[in-house]
Design a protein around this motif. Structure first.
Motif, mmCIF file in Angstrom:
data_model
loop_
_atom_site.group_PDB
_atom_site.id
_atom_site.type_symbol
_atom_site.label_atom_id
_atom_site.label_comp_id
_atom_site.label_asym_id
_atom_site.label_seq_id
_atom_site.Cartn_x
_atom_site.Cartn_y
_atom_site.Cartn_z
ATOM 1 N N LEU A 27 0.676 -1.454 0.006
ATOM 2 C CA LEU A 27 -0.089 0.163 -0.099
ATOM 3 C C LEU A 27 0.801 1.278 -0.004
ATOM 4 N N TRP A 30 3.193 1.091 -4.095
ATOM 5 C CA TRP A 30 2.606 1.336 -5.348
ATOM 6 C C TRP A 30 2.353 3.121 -5.455
ATOM 7 N N PRO A 31 1.877 3.824 -4.502
ATOM 8 C CA PRO A 31 1.987 5.345 -4.921
ATOM 9 C C PRO A 31 3.295 5.790 -5.007
ATOM 10 N N THR A 34 4.596 5.136 -8.503
ATOM 11 C CA THR A 34 3.993 5.801 -9.307
ATOM 12 C C THR A 34 4.552 7.097 -9.425
ATOM 13 N N ASN A 176 -3.900 10.383 -2.596
ATOM 14 C CA ASN A 176 -3.453 9.261 -1.867
ATOM 15 C C ASN A 176 -3.954 9.221 -0.430
ATOM 16 N N TRP A 179 -7.284 8.034 -0.408
ATOM 17 C CA TRP A 179 -7.248 6.327 -0.592
ATOM 18 C C TRP A 179 -6.874 5.502 0.785
ATOM 19 N N HIS A 273 -4.384 -3.403 -2.395
ATOM 20 C CA HIS A 273 -2.902 -3.297 -2.891
ATOM 21 C C HIS A 273 -3.115 -3.417 -4.592
ATOM 22 N N GLY A 276 -3.905 -0.115 -5.952
ATOM 23 C CA GLY A 276 -2.672 0.679 -6.441
ATOM 24 C C GLY A 276 -1.897 0.159 -7.418
#
Length: 286
Positions: A27, A30-31, A34, A176, A179, A273, A276
């Motif tokens: 979790l 991934w951001p 990115t 985010n 999220w 996840h 993401g």
């Protein structure tokens, strides 16, 4: 330390950092990745990829150590957390904090291989990570504090690549944060009865009967902000397909949490996840 003792201590340390439950660091990852791809306009290079991947795992693990020490008196009253190493007395407070400090120092050593702006951001990230476990005692929605902690990888990624944090990074941070509010409220819904009994504050308790509606609103805000921020950088077809897959996943979450069962809410949290990963894949492909 005898050979017989060492493996048992290692097993406790791995349990302390939730090594067998990678959803937590995914979790975070991934951001962060990115943001790294967006900042670099593509593949950021093996050095930064390694720094941010390993650093994310190390800092999430260090956060688990601090969290378990801070919550040890609460966790023993919650069935899901009662057997954590610190809570059940298998690890002492000092030993758990020492493990956390060692992991944080390793993460900091990785950050030192980047640049000065990233190093400065890392101090703020550490401060919020340490603060979060205690927010449950004073903040009505401590999940918002977690959202800040779980979003620091974004400005750090931009700082590492560009030496600065542009406006698009802050749009990604805002999304985010929403999220994190969504998935950690799902997580809080699992323990709502226990948390009410022992006096912990959570977003699930604060939102009350509006919890499901709020979670879906958080997801919607997250996807809208990220779609807006990423639209100029991603091929329109890839962006549309990615968004459609993400919306389908949110619809599945709605079905899982609608009845507010412990099992459904926990499953919804655990599969976050993939959301993401979907958005990251869309950025890489697009």
């Amino acid at each position: 330390m005898s050979a017989a003792v060492l493996p048992s201590r290692l097993a406790l340390y791995l349990d302390l950092i939730r090594w067998d439950r990678p959803a937590g660091w995914l979790l975070l990852l991934w951001p962060t990745l990115t943001a790294l791809w967006v900042a670099a306009g593509g593949f950021p290079g093996w050095h930064l990829l390694g720094v941010f991947t390993l650093g994310t795992i190390l800092m999430r693990s260090a956060g688990c150590c601090v969290n378990d020490v801070a919550d040890r008196d609460f966790d023993k009253h919650v069935k899901r957390t009662a057997q954590r190493p610190v809570t059940r007395g298998a690890l002492g407070v000092r030993e758990a904090l020492a493990v956390g400090a060692a992991l944080a120092l390793l993460a900091f050593a990785l950050v030192l291989t980047t640049n000065a702006p990233t190093v400065l951001w890392s101090f703020a990230a550490l401060g919020v990570t340490v603060l979060y476990p205690f927010a449950k005692r004073a903040v009505a929605m401590p999940q918002a504090v977690l959202g800040v902690a779980f979003s620091f990888g974004i400005p750090m990624a931009f700082a590492a690549v560009q030496g600065t944090v542009p406006p698009v990074a802050w749009v990604l941070v805002a999304g985010n944060l929403l999220w994190v509010l969504a998935y950690d409220t799902e997580y809080a819904m699992v323990d709502r009865d226990d948390d009410l009994r022992i006096g912990i504050r959570t977003s699930a308790i604060t939102l009350g009967r509006w919890d499901v509606a709020a979670v879906l609103a958080f997801y919607a805000g997250f996807l809208l902000l990220w779609a807006w921020a990423l639209a100029p950088m991603v091929h329109p077809v890839v962006g549309a397909v990615t968004l459609a897959v993400a919306v389908a996943q949110v619809a599945w979450h709605a079905r899982l949490i609608w009845g507010r069962t412990r099992e459904g809410c926990f499953q919804a949290f655990r599969i976050n996840h993939w959301l993401g990963a979907t958005l990251f894949a869309g950025v890489v492909v697009g």
